[in-house]
Design a protein around this motif. Structure first.
Motif, mmCIF file in Angstrom:
data_model
loop_
_atom_site.group_PDB
_atom_site.id
_atom_site.type_symbol
_atom_site.label_atom_id
_atom_site.label_comp_id
_atom_site.label_asym_id
_atom_site.label_seq_id
_atom_site.Cartn_x
_atom_site.Cartn_y
_atom_site.Cartn_z
ATOM 1 N N THR A 35 0.849 -1.193 0.000
ATOM 2 C CA THR A 35 0.000 0.000 0.000
ATOM 3 C C THR A 35 0.885 1.244 0.000
ATOM 4 O OG1 THR A 35 -1.762 -1.139 1.180
ATOM 5 C CG2 THR A 35 -1.776 1.271 1.282
ATOM 6 N N ARG A 36 0.556 2.171 -0.894
ATOM 7 C CA ARG A 36 1.297 3.426 -0.990
ATOM 8 C C ARG A 36 0.356 4.576 -0.620
ATOM 9 N NH1 ARG A 36 1.856 0.534 -5.251
ATOM 10 N NH2 ARG A 36 0.684 1.891 -6.631
ATOM 11 N N SER A 37 0.876 5.538 0.134
ATOM 12 C CA SER A 37 0.011 6.658 0.494
ATOM 13 C C SER A 37 0.788 7.958 0.494
ATOM 14 C CB SER A 37 -0.641 6.419 1.856
ATOM 15 O OG SER A 37 0.308 6.471 2.886
ATOM 16 N N ASN A 38 0.015 9.037 0.345
ATOM 17 C CA ASN A 38 0.541 10.389 0.418
ATOM 18 C C ASN A 38 -0.571 11.240 1.032
ATOM 19 O OD1 ASN A 38 -1.195 11.473 -1.757
ATOM 20 N ND2 ASN A 38 0.084 10.218 -3.118
ATOM 21 N N PRO A 39 -0.394 12.543 1.151
ATOM 22 C CA PRO A 39 -1.419 13.362 1.809
ATOM 23 C C PRO A 39 -2.778 13.417 1.109
ATOM 24 C CG PRO A 39 0.688 14.488 1.896
ATOM 25 C CD PRO A 39 0.866 13.301 0.982
#
Length: 167
Positions: A66-70
């Motif tokens: 899983t990749r996340s950013n703001p």
């Protein structure tokens, strides 16, 4: 109720365990300012000593990769387990908005419950939605969850024995 649900006698979601939503809110706060994302899994209410049919959301799976950013979180859909205990998704909105975006609605196709948590991630900073993005009631339930710490309680001898069994 769809054909799949009738065939497998899938019951509805009756609520979420207090420990589970507390864990999710804490995890979202720890991940802030990036989005947090996980998949919801449940336990039959009867297995938790409740006298009703359906599932209680008891687990959150964080999917590998899983990749996340703001502003978003991306999950590899090939890594999501597909079983009777899979109930939906949970993710955070670091901006605090507690309603699904158009992008969210596109991911609400699997499962019947989708939870959005918003900053500052207090006990009331979340909402549940159905697969169409409509608000749905999701009671918080005080149920005793099994302690899964024994899962990690193993020795090298246990590993060696398991490897011998697999040969």
């Amino acid at each position: 109720m769809g054909l799949f649900d009738r065939l497998f006698q899938r019951q509805g979601v009756v609520g979420i365990a207090r420990d589970t939503i507390d864990f999710a809110l804490e995890s979202a706060d720890d991940t802030h300012p990036n989005e947090y994302m996980g998949m919801l899994r449940g336990t039959p209410a009867k297995h938790l000593g409740m006298d009703q049919r359906g599932y209680v959301i008891t687990d959150i799976l964080v999917i590998p990769g899983t990749r996340s950013n703001p502003v978003s979180a991306t999950v590899d859909s090939n890594m999501i387990p597909n079983d009777m205990r899979s109930l939906g998704s949970i993710h955070s909105h670091p901006n605090g908005v507690l309603r699904p975006s158009d992008e969210d609605l596109g991911t609400f196709t699997s499962g019947t419950v989708h939870v959005i948590m918003g900053a500052p991630y207090g006990r009331n900073d979340w909402r549940a939605f159905d697969q169409h993005g409509e608000y749905r009631d999701l009671p918080v339930l005080d149920v005793d969850l099994e302690d899964h710490e024994e899962f990690f309680d193993f020795t090298q001898a246990d590993i060696d024995a398991e490897l011998r069994r697999d040969k």
